[in-house]
Design an enzyme around this catalytic site. Sequence first.
Site, PDB file in Angstrom:
ATOM      1  N   ASP A 110      11.075 -10.034  -2.450  1.00 44.40           N
ATOM      2  CA  ASP A 110      10.596  -9.865  -3.826  1.00 44.40           C
ATOM      3  C   ASP A 110      10.717 -11.123  -4.679  1.00 44.40           C
ATOM      4  O   ASP A 110      10.453 -11.085  -5.888  1.00 44.40           O
ATOM      5  CB  ASP A 110      11.300  -8.686  -4.488  1.00 44.40           C
ATOM      6  CG  ASP A 110      10.824  -7.371  -3.894  1.00 44.40           C
ATOM      7  OD1 ASP A 110       9.615  -7.260  -3.642  1.00 44.40           O
ATOM      8  OD2 ASP A 110      11.646  -6.483  -3.670  1.00 44.40           O
ATOM      9  N   ASP A 171       4.662  -3.175   0.004  1.00 43.86           N
ATOM     10  CA  ASP A 171       4.906  -3.843  -1.277  1.00 43.86           C
ATOM     11  C   ASP A 171       4.846  -5.368  -1.144  1.00 43.86           C
ATOM     12  O   ASP A 171       4.547  -6.081  -2.101  1.00 43.86           O
ATOM     13  CB  ASP A 171       6.289  -3.499  -1.839  1.00 43.86           C
ATOM     14  CG  ASP A 171       6.766  -2.086  -1.567  1.00 43.86           C
ATOM     15  OD1 ASP A 171       6.311  -1.482  -0.595  1.00 43.86           O
ATOM     16  OD2 ASP A 171       7.611  -1.591  -2.311  1.00 43.86           O
TER      17      ASP A 171
END
Length: 394
Positions: A110, A171
């Site tokens: 991330d 994601d």
Amino acid sequence: MTAPGTTPGPEGSARATAALRALETVHAGLTAFAGWWPSDTTTDGRYRPRAAAAGQPIGSNTGWTTSFWSGQLWLAWQLTGDPRFRDAGLHQVADFAQRLEAAVDVDMHDLGFLYSLGCVLPWRLTGTEPGRAAGLAAADHLMARVLPSAGIVQAWGDASDPTQRGRTIIDSLMNMPLLYWASEQTGDPRYAQAAHRHTGQLRDHIVRSDGTTFHTFHWDPVTGEPLHGTTQQGLADDSCWARGQAWGIYGFALAYRHTGDQTFLAASARCADAFVDRLPEDHVPYWDLAFGTGSDQPRDSSAGAIAVGGLLELAASSGPGAAPEARRRAADALLDALVQDCAAPPGVAGGPLLAHGVYDMRSGTGVDEGNLWGDYFYLEALTRQALPEWVSPW
Ligand code: GLY
């Protein structure tokens, strides 16, 4: 506060009003969050200081969501020109740079979310050099997570963690723009090549034949052979987690923009078709697409907000499957449903922009609450509608 531009017609006016209401909440956050970073999700409708984590005290910059608060500040600045939003966003750049230098909670994919919004965007908008430098350092850190045998970027855990080696998640697609940007900036093609190969693996294995997606997928870390899909946050391994599907729409569309590879456009279009076909009559997605009209399961408004961004990205593309008019209609219906059913009361200090999200239903985390990414993508969608000249940070 200056009103953003409007789309003609009653829906356009409702969206402009929604943008103004959201801006009131971001403005209240300037004071509410001064000196600390907000939690991933609200609790009883309010963000609290982030829990102590990674050896850091309460309210520190840890986890994967802090940059969505930064991103809201930059959107607010773009919408209003109010320098208080810009100054708060600039102040956060040093915090992100320091986090990377001290290696605080950075063993995760991330880094793309964190540094695209926390550092690269401020650099794009103001030319801040520390933002550019931190963005490039983050891209290098992300490259260390590439598993050459499988050509994927490991999502979770330390790169030496045998339980996570060989695993990535849908994601991750949203973290790839940081790598495309790093290649543009440095002239070194390795970042973009890694992103392209990773995205190709997800196109081939995480998207199922009916256009739905697995949340996570495992490859043999030694041979690179694709193994099987599983879920972490969805209802079941073979169901379709709503937010993952939304990440797929948006992530593949962005991959197309950065590469011109039509197979990514097609993957985004298939994800979009599967998502829209599974929406309930009122358009607000349930947390897993297994649930439909009449279910009493919680909704995930954040999946809807992300999907709006993906659909609008598709609508701005050209090529087979882009279907701009249909995508724009679907995006408008979804956004209008969010405005009508999920917009939180405006101007509440520490309150969300968007209510009725779900972080992780399986662990009971952030269920029927606001969350930072839902707020960011909701404001991003409203900004896209208000400012046709808006340039994407992704
Ligand atoms: N990227 C983590 C999530 O969507 O929950």
